[in-house]
Design a protein around this motif. Structure first.
Motif, short mmCIF file in Angstrom:
data_model
loop_
_atom_site.label_atom_id
_atom_site.label_comp_id
_atom_site.label_asym_id
_atom_site.label_seq_id
_atom_site.Cartn_x
_atom_site.Cartn_y
_atom_site.Cartn_z
N LYS A 1 4.10 10.81 -3.85
CA LYS A 1 4.60 10.28 -2.59
C LYS A 1 5.81 11.10 -2.13
O LYS A 1 6.67 11.42 -2.94
CB LYS A 1 4.99 8.81 -2.74
CG LYS A 1 3.81 7.90 -3.12
CD LYS A 1 4.27 6.48 -3.34
CE LYS A 1 3.12 5.57 -3.77
NZ LYS A 1 3.58 4.18 -4.02
N MET B 1 9.09 13.20 7.89
CA MET B 1 8.50 12.28 6.91
C MET B 1 7.23 11.64 7.48
O MET B 1 6.19 11.57 6.81
CB MET B 1 9.50 11.21 6.51
CG MET B 1 8.95 10.12 5.60
SD MET B 1 8.43 10.69 3.95
CE MET B 1 10.02 10.75 3.12
N VAL C 1 7.88 3.30 4.49
CA VAL C 1 8.88 4.09 3.78
C VAL C 1 9.98 3.16 3.29
O VAL C 1 10.49 2.33 4.05
CB VAL C 1 9.48 5.18 4.68
CG1 VAL C 1 10.67 5.85 4.00
CG2 VAL C 1 8.42 6.23 5.03
N LEU D 1 3.39 11.99 5.98
CA LEU D 1 2.65 10.78 5.60
C LEU D 1 1.30 10.74 6.31
O LEU D 1 0.27 10.38 5.72
CB LEU D 1 3.46 9.53 5.95
CG LEU D 1 4.67 9.25 5.07
CD1 LEU D 1 5.45 8.05 5.61
CD2 LEU D 1 4.26 8.99 3.62
N GLY E 1 6.42 6.45 1.01
CA GLY E 1 7.44 7.49 0.97
C GLY E 1 8.80 6.87 0.71
O GLY E 1 8.97 5.65 0.83
#
Length: 205
Positions: A111, A176, A3, A180, A77
């Motif tokens: 994404k 998050m 990320v 993912l 991300g």
């Protein structure tokens, strides 16, 4: 998985950085690699609509924007963080993101993204709405927490005293990481995004 977190504050290690660090630590606990990218305090051009990016494949102003977009290809991300300036995101991050997405939105598509607002007191929800629009126009799933992604405090030390805000940042990192991993699992099963042919219209006949 990785990320990329964008620090849109003029203070490299200030309140916004403190919030992003909490998100990053939470992601790291889930086995997700992180990098915090700072926009810096150098003068930053806004988009001049010169159109050169369509020829060059990158912004004509070769600065940290192109550096960031290049890193975006390897990211899975994104978290965009900004302090509140006059009830809005900073001029630096809006110029930065405007040029990043306009010159090449391809590395961001599909994404997940999230934004974090940092303020002494007010203007966080307006900033939250403003920065989420970059995700919404780029086919990016928007990741939330159990409250709007914001912290309050005038110094990093005060931000750390905002217990609800810090918990919100930590949960944002967990959410998050979850999305993912869901995307990765779907990809392993052969699931890929499907696109409808795009049509552009205007209101002048």
């Amino acid at each position: 998985m990785k990320v990329l977190l964008l620090n849109g504050s003029p203070h490299k290690n200030g309140c916004t950085y403190t919030a992003l660090t909490e998100v990053a630590n939470s992601l790291n606990e889930e086995g997700i690699e992180t990098e915090i990218f700072w926009v810096s305090t150098k003068p930053l051009m806004s988009c001049t609509a010169c159109g050169k990016c369509s020829e060059l494949g990158k912004c004509a102003f070769d600065d940290k924007v192109n550096e960031f977009v290049k890193k975006a290809y390897d990211a899975d991300g994104f978290i965009f963080g900004s302090p509140v300036h006059y009830a809005a995101a900073t001029g630096a991050i809006t110029s930065f993101l405007g040029r990043s997405f306009y010159s090449n939105s391809e590395p961001f598509k599909y994404k997940p993204g999230a934004m974090v607002a940092s303020a002494r007191r007010g203007g966080t929800t307006a900033t939250y709405d403003q920065l989420n629009k970059y995700f919404g126009i780029s086919q990016m799933p928007i990741i939330s927490s159990y409250y709007w992604n914001m912290v309050h405090g005038n110094t990093p030390e005060e931000v750390l005293q905002d217990e609800e805000g810090i918990c919100t940042m930590r949960q944002l990192g967990k959410n998050m990481a979850y999305f993912l991993k869901c995307i990765e699992a779907g990809s392993e099963k052969g699931l890929t995004p499907k696109e409808v042919p795009k049509t552009k219209t205007n209101f002048i006949r």
